[in-house]
Design a protein around this motif. Structure first.
Motif, PDB file in Angstrom:
ATOM      1  N   LEU A 132       0.833  -1.203   0.000  1.00  0.00           N
ATOM      2  CA  LEU A 132       0.000   0.000   0.000  1.00  0.00           C
ATOM      3  C   LEU A 132       0.869   1.255   0.000  1.00  0.00           C
ATOM      4  O   LEU A 132       0.567   2.237  -0.685  1.00  0.00           O
ATOM      5  N   ASP A 133       1.990   1.231   0.756  1.00  0.00           N
ATOM      6  CA  ASP A 133       2.929   2.362   0.747  1.00  0.00           C
ATOM      7  C   ASP A 133       3.483   2.611  -0.654  1.00  0.00           C
ATOM      8  O   ASP A 133       3.721   3.760  -1.056  1.00  0.00           O
ATOM      9  N   GLU A 134       3.657   1.500  -1.399  1.00  0.00           N
ATOM     10  CA  GLU A 134       4.213   1.606  -2.760  1.00  0.00           C
ATOM     11  C   GLU A 134       3.115   1.870  -3.796  1.00  0.00           C
ATOM     12  O   GLU A 134       3.386   1.892  -4.994  1.00  0.00           O
ATOM     13  N   THR A 135       1.892   2.066  -3.340  1.00  0.00           N
ATOM     14  CA  THR A 135       0.699   2.249  -4.193  1.00  0.00           C
ATOM     15  C   THR A 135       0.492   1.073  -5.149  1.00  0.00           C
ATOM     16  O   THR A 135      -0.067   1.225  -6.224  1.00  0.00           O
ATOM     17  N   ASN A 136       0.927  -0.102  -4.725  1.00  0.00           N
ATOM     18  CA  ASN A 136       0.685  -1.322  -5.502  1.00  0.00           C
ATOM     19  C   ASN A 136      -0.612  -1.933  -4.955  1.00  0.00           C
ATOM     20  O   ASN A 136      -0.601  -2.853  -4.143  1.00  0.00           O
ATOM     21  N   TYR A 137      -1.736  -1.404  -5.403  1.00  0.00           N
ATOM     22  CA  TYR A 137      -3.023  -1.748  -4.832  1.00  0.00           C
ATOM     23  C   TYR A 137      -3.420  -3.195  -5.099  1.00  0.00           C
ATOM     24  O   TYR A 137      -4.056  -3.830  -4.261  1.00  0.00           O
ATOM     25  N   GLU A 138      -3.020  -3.707  -6.262  1.00  0.00           N
ATOM     26  CA  GLU A 138      -3.396  -5.082  -6.603  1.00  0.00           C
ATOM     27  C   GLU A 138      -2.807  -6.075  -5.612  1.00  0.00           C
ATOM     28  O   GLU A 138      -3.511  -6.906  -5.036  1.00  0.00           O
ATOM     29  N   LYS A 139      -1.491  -5.982  -5.365  1.00  0.00           N
ATOM     30  CA  LYS A 139      -0.836  -6.909  -4.438  1.00  0.00           C
ATOM     31  C   LYS A 139      -1.270  -6.642  -2.999  1.00  0.00           C
ATOM     32  O   LYS A 139      -1.405  -7.577  -2.197  1.00  0.00           O
ATOM     33  N   SER A 140      -1.504  -5.375  -2.658  1.00  0.00           N
ATOM     34  CA  SER A 140      -1.945  -5.046  -1.302  1.00  0.00           C
ATOM     35  C   SER A 140      -3.292  -5.683  -1.001  1.00  0.00           C
ATOM     36  O   SER A 140      -3.508  -6.234   0.082  1.00  0.00           O
ATOM     37  N   LEU A 141      -4.197  -5.624  -1.967  1.00  0.00           N
ATOM     38  CA  LEU A 141      -5.521  -6.214  -1.766  1.00  0.00           C
ATOM     39  C   LEU A 141      -5.450  -7.739  -1.687  1.00  0.00           C
ATOM     40  O   LEU A 141      -6.175  -8.359  -0.906  1.00  0.00           O
ATOM     41  N   LYS A 142      -4.586  -8.351  -2.494  1.00  0.00           N
ATOM     42  CA  LYS A 142      -4.462  -9.811  -2.449  1.00  0.00           C
ATOM     43  C   LYS A 142      -3.949 -10.266  -1.083  1.00  0.00           C
ATOM     44  O   LYS A 142      -4.489 -11.189  -0.473  1.00  0.00           O
ATOM     45  N   LYS A 143      -2.888  -9.605  -0.611  1.00  0.00           N
ATOM     46  CA  LYS A 143      -2.304  -9.982   0.679  1.00  0.00           C
ATOM     47  C   LYS A 143      -3.307  -9.770   1.828  1.00  0.00           C
ATOM     48  O   LYS A 143      -3.448 -10.619   2.696  1.00  0.00           O
ATOM     49  N   SER A 144      -3.972  -8.637   1.810  1.00  0.00           N
ATOM     50  CA  SER A 144      -4.911  -8.350   2.893  1.00  0.00           C
ATOM     51  C   SER A 144      -6.113  -9.290   2.848  1.00  0.00           C
ATOM     52  O   SER A 144      -6.670  -9.648   3.881  1.00  0.00           O
ATOM     53  N   GLY A 145      -6.528  -9.699   1.616  1.00  0.00           N
ATOM     54  CA  GLY A 145      -7.635 -10.641   1.491  1.00  0.00           C
ATOM     55  C   GLY A 145      -7.299 -11.996   2.085  1.00  0.00           C
ATOM     56  O   GLY A 145      -8.108 -12.596   2.799  1.00  0.00           O
ATOM     57  N   ILE A 146      -6.063 -12.481   1.816  1.00  0.00           N
ATOM     58  CA  ILE A 146      -5.629 -13.769   2.376  1.00  0.00           C
ATOM     59  C   ILE A 146      -5.508 -13.654   3.896  1.00  0.00           C
ATOM     60  O   ILE A 146      -5.951 -14.529   4.646  1.00  0.00           O
ATOM     61  N   ALA A 147      -4.901 -12.552   4.347  1.00  0.00           N
ATOM     62  CA  ALA A 147      -4.725 -12.344   5.789  1.00  0.00           C
ATOM     63  C   ALA A 147      -6.072 -12.271   6.497  1.00  0.00           C
ATOM     64  O   ALA A 147      -6.230 -12.777   7.618  1.00  0.00           O
ATOM     65  N   LEU A 148      -7.054 -11.662   5.865  1.00  0.00           N
ATOM     66  CA  LEU A 148      -8.379 -11.539   6.463  1.00  0.00           C
ATOM     67  C   LEU A 148      -9.026 -12.903   6.647  1.00  0.00           C
ATOM     68  O   LEU A 148      -9.648 -13.185   7.671  1.00  0.00           O
ATOM     69  N   GLN A 149      -8.847 -13.784   5.647  1.00  0.00           N
ATOM     70  CA  GLN A 149      -9.429 -15.120   5.750  1.00  0.00           C
ATOM     71  C   GLN A 149      -8.809 -15.886   6.914  1.00  0.00           C
ATOM     72  O   GLN A 149      -9.516 -16.532   7.699  1.00  0.00           O
ATOM     73  N   TYR A 150      -7.473 -15.799   7.045  1.00  0.00           N
ATOM     74  CA  TYR A 150      -6.804 -16.463   8.167  1.00  0.00           C
ATOM     75  C   TYR A 150      -7.251 -15.867   9.502  1.00  0.00           C
ATOM     76  O   TYR A 150      -7.418 -16.582  10.489  1.00  0.00           O
TER      77      TYR A 150
END
Length: 734
Positions: free
Chosen positions: A51-69
């Protein structure tokens, strides 16, 4: 220009959000599930970095996986942080509604985890979104202030400082400098709590904006120059905004060339950022479908976990409820069968009791009506003959025997009226009227009417009326007179060698209604505390130990019930030997236009030089004598007949100006006689002269063709007022 103004705050507050995020991504609390929690913490940190790097695609993927866990672990803190990261992604991408959705999800789980710093961050993020994106300024500032409430502890000083900076910027953006000043003063006093050059730029140009608003040119210029001195690329959003505000300030003080130069710099910086934003938006188009899927998956995971945790509880509850309901239904069926038989029997008893009660009520009303009529008829003769004796033999005016006779007759008449009144109130037959009256005149009439009673006990009646009360009011003056008459006569009876005060004050004004406070006060024997609760009951009397005071015990009961019709209540204050005070408040309407119209229509001069011919239809010989004497005394020509048939016969031969008709006569009553008179085509006014209560016969009298009703005994003034009015009206109509 407006387009750039809209872009600037988003970048500025995205940067502040990232500062918050970097702080809170590190502060992950320890959990019992060490390996799984550490894995989620690592994924969450990676989402923060992207998110700091404004890479929204990867930020959303990581946060989505983390949210499921995090949902698997049931860790509210990690759920909240990842919801917040997703919300920030959508905020930066301009998906405002999605951002609000995820921010509020994050705030819900932050409240459950009770992590203060996390609640501060999410609430501040919502403030940024509502203020700068949705332009809902009041809502945005409310969120900022809510964030400040969470961070009163010392370890949250930086978060408090940043939130204060947001509030200052928000108030200054809508040019509410006075509201933003306290927050600016706080930041100036706590500059060490702000870390980073971006915050220094923001603080400097905000100070410049404030001093420009109060026309302190020197200080404003110094702060603006300090703000635009930074050339770092990381400060580009704040630096552009600083140049824009400095340009506005320079233009305001007349330095238009310098203002233009700063505006050019502002446009260059915003164009660069706008180009960068276009690149970001290009990647958004390819991510929309995947982002929507993330949202659906997250909602599905959350719903599944919630339903799983509740399913066992629900199944147990359903089984227990089924058993309970089965027993209840069985019990109800048995009870219902028993109750049906009992209710049928009970209903029949109630119906029979109702019929008996209604029949008893009708019989009671008929009995009271008949008794009152039979009492009023001889009383009319007694009062009338007494008046005739006093008028014809002036030497008897001081006779105690005649005075006692007249007083006794009037007392008996008052008793009859009280019984009728209480019966009408109990049967809800009393309806308040709207009549124009003068409060002073009404009270003076009452005072004069009770002069005999006051003289008997050597009392004085004092009257005090507030000067602020209008001269004419609209209301039921007759019921008011009944209330005052009962209270004042009561006071006079229980006071000797003393004073009775009638005090009327203006309590309040609401629209067209004037609320009058009435106080009836005496210095008589007083009422014992044990008796004060029962004196308003029917036929209850107190204070007869020493002397035999006259009365039926109905007066105060009537007063209380009449006040209930006005929507009022009575207050009693009394001590034995110290007197008694009764007070109440009644609203009366004040309408100058309506009052003026009514007053203009009042016939002031009731005297007439014309000699009118009156026909009296009356079967009682004494009443014939009294009525004829009253009529002839006022220079009217009078003729008397004994029944309705005689009236019809004489009307075929002679003409009269008005007919006084008794109701209760043998052979043919007054109603039937009037109907036949009208059938003959005779339009002569007919006035019912009767001992019946007026309300009982009004409908039938109108139906028969009568013009008015006078109840015996009557005041001669009232009789001649009605006679003159009806005769003149008939002549004008003819």
């Amino acid at each position: 220009m407006n387009k750039h103004n809209q872009i600037m705050p988003r970048y500025r507050f995205s940067f502040l959000i990232l500062i918050f995020l970097n702080i809170f991504c590190i502060e992950l609390s320890a959990q019992n599930h060490a390996i799984s929690v550490e894995k989620v913490k690592k994924l969450t940190q990676e989402a923060c970095d992207y998110l700091d790097e404004t890479n929204y695609e990867k930020s959303l993927k990581k946060s989505g996986i983390a949210l499921q866990y995090a949902f698997d672990l049931k860790n509210d803190t990690l759920i909240s942080r990842n919801y917040n990261i997703i919300g920030i992604n959508f905020h930066d991408l301009g998906e405002i509604n999605k951002a609000i959705f995820f921010y509020k999800k994050a705030l819900f789980y932050a409240q459950r985890s009770n992590i203060v710093s996390l609640r501060m961050m999410i609430t501040s993020n919502l403030g940024n979104l509502y203020f700068f994106e949705k332009k809902m300024y009041s809502t945005g500032i409310t969120y900022y202030k809510e964030s400040l409430k969470f961070g009163k502890q010392e370890k949250y000083l930086k978060e408090i400082a940043i939130t204060n900076l947001n509030i200052v910027w928000s108030y200054f953006k809508i040019e509410n400098y006075k509201a933003g000043l306290p927050y600016l003063q706080y930041i100036n006093e706590h500059q060490n709590d702000l870390k980073g050059k971006s915050d220094d730029i923001a603080l400097n140009f905000l100070n410049g904006m404030y001093y420009a608003s109060v026309n302190d040119i020197v200080k404003a210029n110094r702060f603006f120059v300090k703000a635009i001195s930074s050339k770092s690329k990381d400060d580009k959003p704040d630096l552009a905004y600083a140049h824009l505000e400095y340009s506005k300030f320079l233009s305001k003080i007349g330095k238009h060339k310098e203002a233009y130069n700063n505006l050019v710099i502002y446009n260059q910086l915003t164009n660069e950022m706008y180009s960068e934003e276009k690149l970001k938006n290009a990647s958004v188009a390819g991510l929309n479908l995947e982002l929507d899927e993330y949202k659906r998956q997250i909602e599905k995971i959350e719903n599944e976990k919630t339903s799983q945790s509740q399913s066992l509880k629900k199944s147990r509850i359903i089984v227990i409820l089924f058993i309970l309901i089965s027993f209840i239904l069985l019990f109800l069926i048995v009870t219902l069968i028993k109750n049906i038989g009992l209710k049928k029997k009970h209903n029949l008893e109630l119906l029979k009791a109702k019929e008996i009660a209604e029949e008893a009520s009708v019989l009671k009303t008929q009995f009271i009506s008949t008794i009152s009529h039979e009492l009023r008829t001889p009383l009319y003769g007694v009062v009338g003959i007494t008046n005739m004796l006093l008028e014809e033999h002036k030497e008897l005016s001081q006779s105690q025997h005649l005075s006692a006779l007249k007083f006794s007759a009037r007392y008996l008449l008052s008793l009859v009226n009280d019984i009728l009144q209480i019966n009408k109130i109990e049967e809800n037959k009393v309806v308040l009227e709207s009549l124009t009256f003068n409060i002073s005149d009404e009270i003076m009439v009452i005072k004069n009417s009770l002069s005999f009673l006051s003289q008997k006990n050597n009392n004085k009646i004092n009257v005090a009326i507030d000067a602020d009360i209008p001269e004419y009011l609209i209301g039921d003056k007759l019921r008011l007179a009944q209330i005052l008459m009962n209270l004042v006569s009561n006071a006079l009876k229980f006071t000797k060698d003393g004073e009775v005060e009638i005090i009327v004050k203006l309590d309040k004004i609401e629209g067209r209604f004037y609320y009058l406070h009435f106080l009836i006060k005496d210095n008589g024997v007083g009422i014992a505390a044990v008796d004060q609760n029962k004196i308003f009951e029917k036929f209850v009397q107190v204070g007869r130990k020493d002397e035999d005071y006259q009365g039926t015990g109905l007066g105060l009961s009537i007063v209380k019930r009449l006040l209930g019709l006005f929507g009022s209540s009575i207050t009693l204050e009394s001590d034995l030997g110290a007197g008694t005070s009764f007070s109440f408040v009644i609203p009366f309407e004040y309408d100058p236009l309506k009052t003026k119209k009514i007053i203009e229509n009042i016939e002031v001069d009731l005297t007439s030089s014309d000699i009118y011919k009156i026909l009296i239809v009356e079967d009682n010989l004494i009443n014939q004598l009294v009525t004829k004497k009253i009529i002839e005394k006022n220079n009217f020509v009078c003729q008397v007949v004994d029944d309705g048939f005689a009236a019809l016969t004489i009307l075929e031969k002679e003409q009269f100006d008005l007919i006084l008709m008794d109701i209760n006569m043998p052979l043919m009553n007054g109603f039937e006689t009037t109907k036949r008179i009208r059938q003959l085509g005779v339009k002569t006014p007919v006035v019912a002269l009767t001992a019946f209560d007026k309300d009982e016969i009004t409908d039938e009298a109108i139906s028969a063709g009568m013009n008015d009703i006078i109840v015996k005994p009557f005041e001669p003034v009232k009789l001649f007022k009605i006679l003159n009015y009806l005769i003149n009206e008939a002549k004008n109509a003819g």
